[in-house]
Write a protein that holds these residues in place. Sequence first.
Motif, PDB file in Angstrom:
ATOM      1  N   VAL A   1       0.854  -1.185   0.000  1.00 51.20           N
ATOM      2  CA  VAL A   1       0.000   0.000   0.000  1.00 51.20           C
ATOM      3  C   VAL A   1       0.888   1.233   0.000  1.00 51.20           C
ATOM      4  N   MET A   2       0.715   2.099  -1.003  1.00 53.26           N
ATOM      5  CA  MET A   2       1.485   3.338  -1.073  1.00 53.26           C
ATOM      6  C   MET A   2       0.597   4.503  -0.650  1.00 53.26           C
ATOM      7  N   ILE A   3       1.082   5.304   0.278  1.00 53.29           N
ATOM      8  CA  ILE A   3       0.382   6.530   0.692  1.00 53.29           C
ATOM      9  C   ILE A   3       1.374   7.674   0.528  1.00 53.29           C
ATOM     10  N   ASP A   4       1.115   8.559  -0.439  1.00 49.86           N
ATOM     11  CA  ASP A   4       2.145   9.542  -0.790  1.00 49.86           C
ATOM     12  C   ASP A   4       1.541  10.690  -1.586  1.00 49.86           C
ATOM     13  N   HIS A   5       2.303  11.790  -1.683  1.00 48.17           N
ATOM     14  CA  HIS A   5       1.832  12.975  -2.406  1.00 48.17           C
ATOM     15  C   HIS A   5       2.862  13.496  -3.404  1.00 48.17           C
ATOM     16  N   HIS A   6       3.870  12.694  -3.732  1.00 46.53           N
ATOM     17  CA  HIS A   6       4.908  13.144  -4.656  1.00 46.53           C
ATOM     18  C   HIS A   6       4.608  12.748  -6.104  1.00 46.53           C
ATOM     19  N   LEU A   7       5.291  13.413  -7.038  1.00 49.00           N
ATOM     20  CA  LEU A   7       5.068  13.190  -8.463  1.00 49.00           C
ATOM     21  C   LEU A   7       5.642  11.855  -8.927  1.00 49.00           C
ATOM     22  N   GLU A   8       5.125  11.374 -10.041  1.00 46.48           N
ATOM     23  CA  GLU A   8       5.651  10.239 -10.804  1.00 46.48           C
ATOM     24  C   GLU A   8       5.861   8.985  -9.949  1.00 46.48           C
ATOM     25  N   PRO A   9       4.780   8.436  -9.401  1.00 50.13           N
ATOM     26  CA  PRO A   9       4.921   7.220  -8.595  1.00 50.13           C
ATOM     27  C   PRO A   9       5.283   6.007  -9.433  1.00 50.13           C
ATOM     28  N   GLU A  10       6.088   5.141  -8.834  1.00 49.19           N
ATOM     29  CA  GLU A  10       6.398   3.849  -9.447  1.00 49.19           C
ATOM     30  C   GLU A  10       5.191   2.936  -9.255  1.00 49.19           C
ATOM     31  N   ASN A  11       4.915   2.128 -10.238  1.00 51.54           N
ATOM     32  CA  ASN A  11       3.740   1.256 -10.178  1.00 51.54           C
ATOM     33  C   ASN A  11       4.098  -0.062  -9.477  1.00 51.54           C
ATOM     34  N   PHE A  12       4.173  -0.031  -8.146  1.00 52.89           N
ATOM     35  CA  PHE A  12       4.533  -1.245  -7.420  1.00 52.89           C
ATOM     36  C   PHE A  12       3.479  -1.672  -6.404  1.00 52.89           C
ATOM     37  N   ALA A  13       2.522  -0.783  -6.106  1.00 51.88           N
ATOM     38  CA  ALA A  13       1.594  -1.030  -5.004  1.00 51.88           C
ATOM     39  C   ALA A  13       0.290  -1.655  -5.484  1.00 51.88           C
ATOM     40  N   ASP A  14      -0.310  -2.432  -4.604  1.00 54.71           N
ATOM     41  CA  ASP A  14      -1.630  -3.018  -4.870  1.00 54.71           C
ATOM     42  C   ASP A  14      -2.747  -2.020  -4.564  1.00 54.71           C
TER      43      ASP A  14
END
Length: 219
Positions: free
Chosen positions: A114-127
């Motif tokens: 689970v990714m919880i974040d507010h930064h640009l260009e996230p990597e696609n690793f989270a469900d």
Amino acid sequence: MENIEGFKKLLTGSKEVVITVHTNPDADALGSALGWASILEKQGHKVTVISPNDYPDFLKWMLGNENVVVFEKAVEQATGLVGQAEIIFCLDFSDLKRIGDLGELVRNSAAAKVMIDHHLEPENFADYEQWSTEAGATAELIYDLCEELGWTDLIGPAEADCLYSGVMTDTGGFRHPNTTKHIHEVVAKLIEAGAHTAKVAKLIYDTNTESRLRFMGFT
């Protein structure tokens, strides 16, 4: 969060949970992680926060700080915890490279991520993702997620202090352009939950080592 119902099912029962933060964690990363860890523990989950490396003493007042596992100091322990985890939360970063060698352990883990974040260009690793570049802080997104889950009653004064520290610092003391109406609404609710705003500001901004004072004087 998209698929909030699936996320709620993921949190059903007692789970082995790891929360990770970026290298050189700041108040938003650590405050979000420790506040969220306590909330999850109140729901019956077994939670460990893992930081890739150590962090400044002026952040070590937060709830649960004494239980944080520092990866660079306890590689074997952290590796075991990641291996046993059923859920891994990645807070305040969106690319696994941001957590160094810990990143590959997380990537290869069978745990739900689970990714919880507010930064640009996230990597696609989270469900699952609680992600918005419009948010001023990850702590803001944690509060929003608690509202979605109906968990705001689990935020007591200690958790509110942790989340407030993240919002306060990532908005530059509410001076940056990311200080939105919604941020102020979240802060109002954190104060209602018991956040000690003056105390938190003093602990973060007025608790200095000699080396930190020299650095601030230099900059």
